[in-house]
Design an enzyme around this catalytic site. Structure first.
Site, short mmCIF file in Angstrom:
data_model
loop_
_atom_site.label_atom_id
_atom_site.label_comp_id
_atom_site.label_asym_id
_atom_site.label_seq_id
_atom_site.Cartn_x
_atom_site.Cartn_y
_atom_site.Cartn_z
N ASP A 60 0.84 -1.20 0.00
CA ASP A 60 0.00 0.00 0.00
C ASP A 60 0.88 1.26 0.00
O ASP A 60 0.75 2.12 -0.87
CB ASP A 60 -0.92 0.00 1.23
CG ASP A 60 -1.70 -1.30 1.35
OD1 ASP A 60 -2.47 -1.60 0.44
OD2 ASP A 60 -1.50 -2.02 2.35
N TYR A 81 4.31 -14.90 0.01
CA TYR A 81 3.60 -15.01 1.29
C TYR A 81 3.95 -16.33 1.95
O TYR A 81 4.43 -17.27 1.28
CB TYR A 81 2.09 -14.86 1.04
CG TYR A 81 1.77 -13.50 0.47
CD1 TYR A 81 1.91 -12.35 1.25
CD2 TYR A 81 1.38 -13.34 -0.86
CE1 TYR A 81 1.67 -11.09 0.73
CE2 TYR A 81 1.13 -12.08 -1.39
CZ TYR A 81 1.28 -10.96 -0.59
OH TYR A 81 1.05 -9.71 -1.10
N GLN A 95 13.45 0.65 -1.28
CA GLN A 95 12.68 0.32 -2.49
C GLN A 95 13.54 0.36 -3.77
O GLN A 95 13.45 -0.54 -4.61
CB GLN A 95 11.51 1.29 -2.61
CG GLN A 95 10.34 0.71 -3.33
CD GLN A 95 9.17 1.68 -3.40
OE1 GLN A 95 9.35 2.89 -3.56
NE2 GLN A 95 7.97 1.17 -3.30
N ARG A 131 5.43 -10.86 -5.34
CA ARG A 131 4.12 -11.08 -4.72
C ARG A 131 3.28 -9.79 -4.80
O ARG A 131 3.74 -8.75 -5.28
CB ARG A 131 4.30 -11.51 -3.28
CG ARG A 131 4.66 -10.39 -2.33
CD ARG A 131 4.89 -10.90 -0.91
NE ARG A 131 4.86 -9.81 0.05
CZ ARG A 131 5.20 -9.92 1.31
NH1 ARG A 131 5.63 -11.09 1.78
NH2 ARG A 131 5.13 -8.88 2.13
N GLY A 132 2.07 -9.86 -4.25
CA GLY A 132 1.25 -8.67 -4.05
C GLY A 132 1.01 -7.88 -5.32
O GLY A 132 0.61 -8.43 -6.35
N GLU A 133 1.30 -6.58 -5.24
CA GLU A 133 1.09 -5.73 -6.42
C GLU A 133 2.36 -5.03 -6.87
O GLU A 133 2.75 -5.09 -8.03
CB GLU A 133 -0.01 -4.68 -6.14
CG GLU A 133 -0.26 -3.79 -7.34
CD GLU A 133 -1.51 -2.94 -7.23
OE1 GLU A 133 -2.50 -3.39 -6.62
OE2 GLU A 133 -1.51 -1.82 -7.78
N ASP A 134 3.03 -4.35 -5.93
CA ASP A 134 4.13 -3.50 -6.39
C ASP A 134 5.34 -4.31 -6.85
O ASP A 134 5.92 -4.01 -7.90
CB ASP A 134 4.53 -2.51 -5.28
CG ASP A 134 5.42 -1.40 -5.83
OD1 ASP A 134 5.05 -0.81 -6.86
OD2 ASP A 134 6.48 -1.16 -5.26
N SER A 135 5.74 -5.32 -6.09
CA SER A 135 6.90 -6.12 -6.54
C SER A 135 6.55 -6.88 -7.81
O SER A 135 7.40 -7.10 -8.68
CB SER A 135 7.39 -7.07 -5.45
OG SER A 135 6.37 -7.98 -5.07
C1 LIG Z 1 11.45 -7.48 -0.48
C2 LIG Z 1 11.42 -5.98 -0.51
C3 LIG Z 1 10.31 -5.30 -0.93
N1 LIG Z 1 10.31 -3.94 -0.96
C4 LIG Z 1 9.12 -3.22 -1.40
C5 LIG Z 1 8.72 -3.40 -2.83
C6 LIG Z 1 7.26 -3.05 -2.78
O1 LIG Z 1 7.11 -1.65 -2.86
C7 LIG Z 1 6.83 -3.53 -1.41
C8 LIG Z 1 6.09 -4.85 -1.45
O2 LIG Z 1 4.79 -4.66 -1.95
P1 LIG Z 1 3.99 -5.78 -2.71
O3 LIG Z 1 4.87 -6.43 -3.67
O4 LIG Z 1 2.76 -5.17 -3.26
O5 LIG Z 1 3.62 -6.90 -1.63
P2 LIG Z 1 3.06 -6.80 -0.12
O6 LIG Z 1 2.46 -8.09 0.23
O7 LIG Z 1 4.13 -6.32 0.77
O8 LIG Z 1 1.98 -5.69 -0.16
C9 LIG Z 1 0.63 -5.66 -0.52
O9 LIG Z 1 0.05 -6.45 -1.43
C10 LIG Z 1 -1.18 -5.87 -1.90
C11 LIG Z 1 -1.76 -6.69 -3.01
C12 LIG Z 1 -2.13 -5.67 -0.77
O10 LIG Z 1 -3.20 -4.92 -1.24
C13 LIG Z 1 -1.51 -4.84 0.31
O11 LIG Z 1 -2.38 -4.73 1.43
C14 LIG Z 1 -0.16 -5.37 0.70
O12 LIG Z 1 -0.27 -6.52 1.46
O13 LIG Z 1 8.00 -3.68 -0.64
C15 LIG Z 1 11.41 -3.22 -0.56
O14 LIG Z 1 11.41 -1.97 -0.62
N2 LIG Z 1 12.50 -3.90 -0.11
C16 LIG Z 1 12.57 -5.26 -0.05
O15 LIG Z 1 13.62 -5.81 0.36
#
Ligand SMILES: Cc1cn([C@H]2C[C@H](O)[C@@H](COP(=O)(O)OP(=O)(O)O[C@H]3O[C@@H](C)[C@H](O)[C@@H](O)[C@H]3O)O2)c(=O)[nH]c1=O
Length: 394
Positions: free
Chosen positions: A25, A206, A267, A283-287
């Site tokens: 988020d 996850y 990030q 996983r999720g959205e951003d990665s």
């Molecule tokens: C592994 C890692 C990730 N990151 C960052 C990259 C991303 O911006 C963030 C991870 O986000 P995501 O990949 O989206 O996974 P996520 O599981 O962390 O996040 C989300 O998933 C969404 C689908 C849900 O709606 C949210 O509520 C939230 O759970 O962390 C770092 O900055 N450093 C790291 O070492």
């Protein structure tokens, strides 16, 4: 700074972010905020309720500050403030992330402002086709003279696109072309030269992913593999493999696999990790989106939802991305529990053999998706159209 869609008067923007879970988020809101400032000159205020999670991905964040400037963005701790807003406090464009409830006092101030702001609900990413019908739809406020518009990220021209910064591809290409740069980066994270010489895989998923089975398949496989896993990810399976708590800096080798726990990096460094690896689990959205800009094969662990709704979303994405790429589609469905994996070693070998083809697909896909523009620019263009009355009036 690249040309803005608001060349004369950069807008003021407010983004409201509630950290529901993990880092995605705030990861998305922070990325959007920075891009709006850097590439469009927008003056952005990012309201966020959880500065601790924010700090994990952006170590410069002061968790005790009610307001702070970071990378050109005004970050404000969203701490239940209400009733303290006047129309002058309201931005030209107000973005609520993921249907979060903006403070009622702020909404009242929005209604009292002249002109009223453009108001967006920035939704979560899905490849499902219904998104195209809902993107840009208006929703009237039940009492106030305000209209909010849905803005859906997505993969097609009928959606808002994906976050992608100008110059990102050039940065990635330069990094990937320079073995010294990726070597120095990985070595800064504690990765040894021998580990770099193996097939390098980053692992972000996850806890319910079948990680133990995959680690076993790698350990028993014919090829040296280095698995790089950020601290806190798949702790149980990683701890079992290490025979110790999964802490950054720890590593173990069994058979063909070396598993190394990395620190959770800022990030921008996470992008470099994706660029430096031969394939990535995200996983999720951003990665998930960042892996699409890494030009490398990836497997997505989708955020789980009730009644396995996420399996539908996963299939919708695979239909677009992995048509004809059966090894990837099959592995992805198994990794997400949508089908059973009869044999992880067999599934992995199939995926491994497909990596060259998947690398080609990664490049094609990036071009296809970016043909529809990037999310930040698309969002500002829509806001401008609303403001000028070219679209449904606000
Ligand atoms: C592994 C890692 C990730 N990151 C960052 C990259 C991303 O911006 C963030 C991870 O986000 P995501 O990949 O989206 O996974 P996520 O599981 O962390 O996040 C989300 O998933 C969404 C689908 C849900 O709606 C949210 O509520 C939230 O759970 O962390 C770092 O900055 N450093 C790291 O070492």
């Amino acid at each position: 700074m690249s040309p803005s869609v608001y060349p004369a008067t950069p807008p003021m923007l407010a983004i409201f972010c509630k950290v529901v879970d993990n880092f995605g988020d705030i990861g998305i809101c922070w990325r959007l905020a920075r891009q709006l400032w850097r590439e469009h000159g927008a003056r952005v205020t990012l309201w966020v309720d959880d500065l601790g999670s924010f700090r994990r991905i952006a170590p410069q964040i002061d968790v005790a500050a009610a307001a702070q400037q970071a990378d050109g963005v005004l970050v404000r701790h969203w701490d239940g403030q209400d009733g303290v807003f006047t129309p002058d406090d309201v931005a030209d464009i107000v973005i609520e992330f993921f249907a979060v409830d903006i403070p009622p006092g702020y909404v009242a101030a929005m209604a009292a402002r002249t002109p009223r702001p453009v108001w967006f609900n920035l939704e979560g990413l899905s490849a499902e086709s219904w998104v195209e019908g809902c993107h840009r739809l208006p929703s009237m406020h039940p009492r106030l003279k305000l209209t909010k518009h849905f803005f859906f990220p997505g993969f097609t021209a009928q959606t808002g696109g994906l976050l992608h910064e100008a110059g990102l591809d050039a940065q990635r290409a330069a990094f990937q072309a320079d073995r010294g740069a990726s070597g120095a980066f990985l070595s800064g994270l504690g990765v040894t030269a021998d580990e770099m010489a193996a097939l390098k895989v980053s692992l972000f998923c996850y806890p319910h992913a079948p990680v133990a089975a995959l680690l076993a398949a790698w350990a028993e496989g014919p090829e040296p593999v280095t698995c790089l896993v950020p601290e806190g990810v798949a702790q149980e399976a990683v701890g079992a493999f290490l025979g110790a708590e999964a802490r950054a800096g720890r590593s173990a080798t069994r058979g063909a696999l070396t598993l190394r726990v990395l620190p959770f990096v800022p990030q921008q460094d996470y992008d470099r990790l994706l660029w430096a690896c031969d394939m990535n689990f995200v996983r999720g959205e951003d990665s998930f989106v960042r892996a699409q800009w890494a030009g490398r094969p990836f497997v997505w662990h989708i955020y789980p939802q009730e009644e396995n709704l996420h399996h539908k979303k996963l299939r919708a994405f695979l239909d677009r991305y992995a048509a004809g790429l059966d090894a990837l589609a099959g592995f992805s469905l198994g990794w997400n529990g949508a089908v059973a994996i009869a044999s992880m070693p067999v599934a992995w070998q199939g995926l491994r053999a497909a990596l060259p083809q998947l690398a080609i697909r990664a490049g094609e896909w990036e071009g296809e998706v970016l043909a529809h523009g990037d999310l930040a620019t698309n969002l500002l263009e829509f806001a401008r159209a609303l403001r000028s009355g070219a679209e449904n009036p606000v």
